[in-house]
Design a protein around this motif. Structure first.
Motif, short mmCIF file in Angstrom:
data_model
loop_
_atom_site.label_atom_id
_atom_site.label_comp_id
_atom_site.label_asym_id
_atom_site.label_seq_id
_atom_site.Cartn_x
_atom_site.Cartn_y
_atom_site.Cartn_z
N ASN A 158 46.90 47.27 42.95
CA ASN A 158 47.30 46.02 43.61
C ASN A 158 47.18 46.12 45.13
OD1 ASN A 158 47.82 44.62 41.26
ND2 ASN A 158 49.98 45.18 41.19
N GLU A 162 44.88 43.76 47.50
CA GLU A 162 45.43 43.05 48.65
C GLU A 162 44.67 43.39 49.93
OE1 GLU A 162 49.48 44.26 48.47
OE2 GLU A 162 49.91 43.05 46.69
N GLU A 165 41.57 41.39 49.92
CA GLU A 165 41.85 39.99 50.23
C GLU A 165 42.02 39.78 51.73
OE1 GLU A 165 45.11 36.50 49.07
OE2 GLU A 165 45.41 38.58 48.46
N GLU A 174 41.74 34.27 47.31
CA GLU A 174 43.07 34.56 46.77
C GLU A 174 43.09 34.42 45.25
OE1 GLU A 174 47.66 32.85 47.13
OE2 GLU A 174 46.12 32.19 48.55
#
Length: 209
Positions: A158, A162, A165, A174
């Motif tokens: 994760n 992120e 992103e 997103e």
């Protein structure tokens, strides 16, 4: 610039070109591979937990000192089950027999290897009720350690998503990151279920009289 420095810069440039850029597919693939390896490691650990039945896997990964190196027993000896409550070990090198016996005695498996000529025999009496409880606790502890590893792998995945992103060069939306995180959650859930299934089966084997 010196020739050595030019060569160094050129080498570094080649390495950078060879590096695969991180993307969502790479994160997902690497995470799945890590979780699969965690399950495989747990399965190897479980094979080394003693039950009431003789199983060659109990000894395969016992570490033996052999010519200055620690090697798995299965690499230097044949292991068989001549009877349901016996294990028979035949060293490929007869000179390693003494070290094999020492390794089994200090393995923590509670076994009593007996030398018989060029081979080693181990009788496996059923574990006591108290020992079964201890082994079941050991199995559950291994399972929890594996679950922690899986949660850490999910967390790392994760974080990587992120970072992608937030990287303006990645051009990842997103929605793409959200979808990828949902996929990671799904893989994590399936892996955790696999841990539970393996653990329940192993505990049943350990507690079986």
């Amino acid at each position: 610039m010196s020739i050595d420095k030019q060569a160094s810069v050129g080498h570094d440039s080649q390495l950078k070109k060879k590096e695969k850029p991180m993307d969502i597919d790479t994160v997902l693939l690497e995470t799945e591979e890590k979780m699969t390896k965690s399950i495989e490691y747990l399965q190897r650990e479980y094979r080394g937990v003693r039950t009431g039945r003789a199983n060659t896997a109990l000894l395969e990964y016992v570490k033996v000192e052999y010519y200055g190196s620690n090697v798995d027993l299965r690499e230097i000896a044949g292991i068989s089950v001549p009877e349901p409550t016996q294990l028979l070990i035949k060293p490929f090198d007869p000179g390693s027999k003494a070290e094999i016996i020492k390794a089994i005695e200090r393995s923590g498996l509670g076994l009593n290897p007996q030398s018989e000529g060029s081979q080693i025999r181990i009788m496996l009496p059923p574990p006591s009720s108290e020992r079964r409880k201890q082994l079941a606790m050991q199995v559950r502890k291994m399972a929890e350690d594996c679950r922690v590893t899986i949660r850490n792998e999910r967390r790392d995945a994760n974080k990587s998503l992120e970072a992608l992103e937030n990287d303006p060069k990645s051009k990842i939306s997103e929605d793409q990151v959200t979808s990828a995180k949902e996929y990671i959650d799904e893989v994590t859930k399936k892996t955790t279920t696999k841990i539970d299934d393996l653990t329940n089966k192993k505990v049943s084997e350990v507690e079986e009289i």
